[in-house]
Design a protein around this motif. Structure first.
Motif, PDB file in Angstrom:
ATOM      1  N   VAL A  69      -4.638  64.544  79.507  1.00  0.00           N
ATOM      2  CA  VAL A  69      -5.335  63.537  78.696  1.00  0.00           C
ATOM      3  C   VAL A  69      -4.583  63.390  77.367  1.00  0.00           C
ATOM      4  O   VAL A  69      -4.402  64.373  76.634  1.00  0.00           O
ATOM      5  N   VAL A  70      -4.146  62.182  77.104  1.00  0.00           N
ATOM      6  CA  VAL A  70      -3.315  61.911  75.925  1.00  0.00           C
ATOM      7  C   VAL A  70      -4.040  60.917  75.015  1.00  0.00           C
ATOM      8  O   VAL A  70      -4.362  59.800  75.426  1.00  0.00           O
ATOM      9  N   VAL A  71      -4.297  61.330  73.770  1.00  0.00           N
ATOM     10  CA  VAL A  71      -4.918  60.470  72.756  1.00  0.00           C
ATOM     11  C   VAL A  71      -3.797  59.919  71.875  1.00  0.00           C
ATOM     12  O   VAL A  71      -2.934  60.686  71.435  1.00  0.00           O
ATOM     13  N   TYR A 101      -2.962  66.251  74.689  1.00  0.00           N
ATOM     14  CA  TYR A 101      -2.015  65.827  73.642  1.00  0.00           C
ATOM     15  C   TYR A 101      -2.739  64.824  72.743  1.00  0.00           C
ATOM     16  O   TYR A 101      -3.270  63.833  73.237  1.00  0.00           O
ATOM     17  N   CYS A 102      -2.749  65.096  71.433  1.00  0.00           N
ATOM     18  CA  CYS A 102      -3.423  64.197  70.500  1.00  0.00           C
ATOM     19  C   CYS A 102      -2.407  63.719  69.464  1.00  0.00           C
ATOM     20  O   CYS A 102      -1.936  64.519  68.638  1.00  0.00           O
ATOM     21  N   PHE A 103      -2.039  62.445  69.550  1.00  0.00           N
ATOM     22  CA  PHE A 103      -1.033  61.879  68.642  1.00  0.00           C
ATOM     23  C   PHE A 103      -1.711  61.137  67.496  1.00  0.00           C
ATOM     24  O   PHE A 103      -2.330  60.081  67.702  1.00  0.00           O
ATOM     25  N   SER A 104      -1.604  61.677  66.274  1.00  0.00           N
ATOM     26  CA  SER A 104      -2.032  60.962  65.077  1.00  0.00           C
ATOM     27  C   SER A 104      -0.821  60.156  64.608  1.00  0.00           C
ATOM     28  O   SER A 104       0.022  60.654  63.847  1.00  0.00           O
ATOM     29  N   GLU A 158      -7.545  76.434  75.953  1.00  0.00           N
ATOM     30  CA  GLU A 158      -6.248  76.366  76.653  1.00  0.00           C
ATOM     31  C   GLU A 158      -5.247  75.660  75.755  1.00  0.00           C
ATOM     32  O   GLU A 158      -5.642  74.881  74.877  1.00  0.00           O
ATOM     33  N   GLU A 159      -3.961  75.878  76.024  1.00  0.00           N
ATOM     34  CA  GLU A 159      -2.939  75.247  75.166  1.00  0.00           C
ATOM     35  C   GLU A 159      -3.090  73.721  75.166  1.00  0.00           C
ATOM     36  O   GLU A 159      -3.261  73.098  76.212  1.00  0.00           O
ATOM     37  N   SER A 160      -3.055  73.161  73.974  1.00  0.00           N
ATOM     38  CA  SER A 160      -3.007  71.704  73.826  1.00  0.00           C
ATOM     39  C   SER A 160      -2.187  71.427  72.565  1.00  0.00           C
ATOM     40  O   SER A 160      -1.783  72.366  71.863  1.00  0.00           O
ATOM     41  N   HIS A 161      -1.948  70.145  72.290  1.00  0.00           N
ATOM     42  CA  HIS A 161      -0.974  69.803  71.250  1.00  0.00           C
ATOM     43  C   HIS A 161      -1.519  68.717  70.325  1.00  0.00           C
ATOM     44  O   HIS A 161      -2.029  67.699  70.806  1.00  0.00           O
TER      45      HIS A 161
END
Ligand SMILES: NC(=O)c1ccc[n+]([C@@H]2O[C@H](COP(=O)([O-])OP(=O)(O)OC[C@H]3O[C@@H](n4cnc5c(N)ncnc54)[C@H](O)[C@@H]3O)[C@@H](O)[C@H]2O)c1
Length: 282
Positions: free
Chosen positions: A7-9, A85-88, A133-136
């Motif tokens: 899941v990618v934000v 993955y959360c992209f600001s 769990e690992e996330s970014h």
């Protein structure tokens, strides 16, 4: 397909780097939560990807609005239950002389480039940490967060702030034993829609009739910044390949333009040598 079903934000997903991130992760089977203030272009990106069978939500969100970002996080977790993955990434630019650039410009730009990331951290980091769990969490800073350039003071200062915010985030995540990893993207010039960003200014964030916007100084600085993007900007596809690889490699400072590395080293050396700042040369 390392990113299948991840899941990618992405904020700022309607154009440029954000839209390309959406396309590249989608091509590998990821699920997307996309946000932007540019409704027509966000809808176009969402429709293009949905037609290809991509699972996604898209929302009009102003990252400068803490409540809107919190609501976006809520919707994302209701829809998908987690974030990998959360992209600001949403950002805006302006040019000007520090003492002439109108104050609403500073507030608009810092509201997006700095407080936007603070709002994303508030809304997403506690939930991502709770996943266990690992996330970014990835902030799009800029090479302008590592090197001072003279044309865009509000932008450069905001990117130094966004970068240091992300460095502190990484340290605090480590201290907290969080499985979330922070990353800071520091692109050089990439051909995108960035120089057209004033079209998204909310009412009250500027006075288009302010004489500064018609001044020779502003016109000259804007023309220089626009020309740099057109002449030396790298394709967005190339930049985004480097960014995704950097995140996958666990890199914190993700640099897209190695040609700037000597200037970064030179700046640091100049600080300890007590040298006055000088213009960046590549
Ligand atoms: N293009 C470059 O040369 C370059 C270099 C270094 C860093 N960056 C950074 O990359 C990021 C993406 O920029 P880009 O170059 O793709 O530009 P872009 O203008 O193509 O994309 C930026 C997106 O952010 C959105 N946005 C602006 N304000 C917003 C807000 N308040 N809330 C939600 N969305 C908002 C815009 O609508 C746009 O879709 C920015 O943070 C920018 O500062 C760009």
């Amino acid at each position: 397909m390392e990113h299948k079903d991840k899941v990618v934000v992405i904020t700022g997903a309607a154009n440029g780097i954000g839209a390309q991130l959406a396309r590249d992760y989608a091509a590998e089977g990821a699920t997307l939560a996309l946000a932007d203030i540019d409704e027509p272009n966000l809808t176009a990106v969402a429709q293009e990807l949905t037609a290809d069978g991509v699972r996604l939500i898209s929302e009009v969100v102003d990252v400068a609005d803490a409540d809107a970002v919190a609501a976006f996080a809520e919707t994302t977790y209701e829809a998908f239950g987690r974030v990998d993955y959360c992209f600001s990434n949403a950002g805006v630019i302006s040019v000007g002389a520090i003492w002439e650039e109108p104050l609403p410009d500073w507030e608009w730009l810092w509201g997006t480039n700095v407080m936007g990331t603070v709002h994303m951290i508030h809304a997403f980091i506690p939930r991502m940490t709770a996943q266990g769990e690992e996330s970014h969490f990835i902030t799009t800073a800029s090479i302008a967060g590592l090197l001072t350039v003279e044309n865009s003071p509000s932008y450069v200062a905001s990117k130094f702030a966004a970068l240091s915010l992300t460095e502190v985030l990484e340290l605090q995540l480590q201290d907290a034993g969080s499985p979330v990893k922070a990353h800071a993207i520091c692109p050089g010039i990439v051909k995108t829609d960035l120089m057209n960003c004033p079209r998204h200014r909310r009412p009250g964030t500027w006075d288009p009739d302010d004489p500064y916007f018609g001044s020779a100084d502003f016109t000259k600085r804007l023309a220089a910044a626009t020309m740099s993007m057109e002449q030396v900007g790298i394709p967005v596809e190339e930049a985004v390949r480097t960014i995704i690889q950097g995140v996958d490699d666990g890199t914190f400072y993700i640099l897209t333009h190695p040609a700037y590395n000597p200037a970064i080293v030179g700046r640091t050396q100049g600080i300890v040598d007590g040298v006055r700042p000088s213009k960046v040369r590549r």
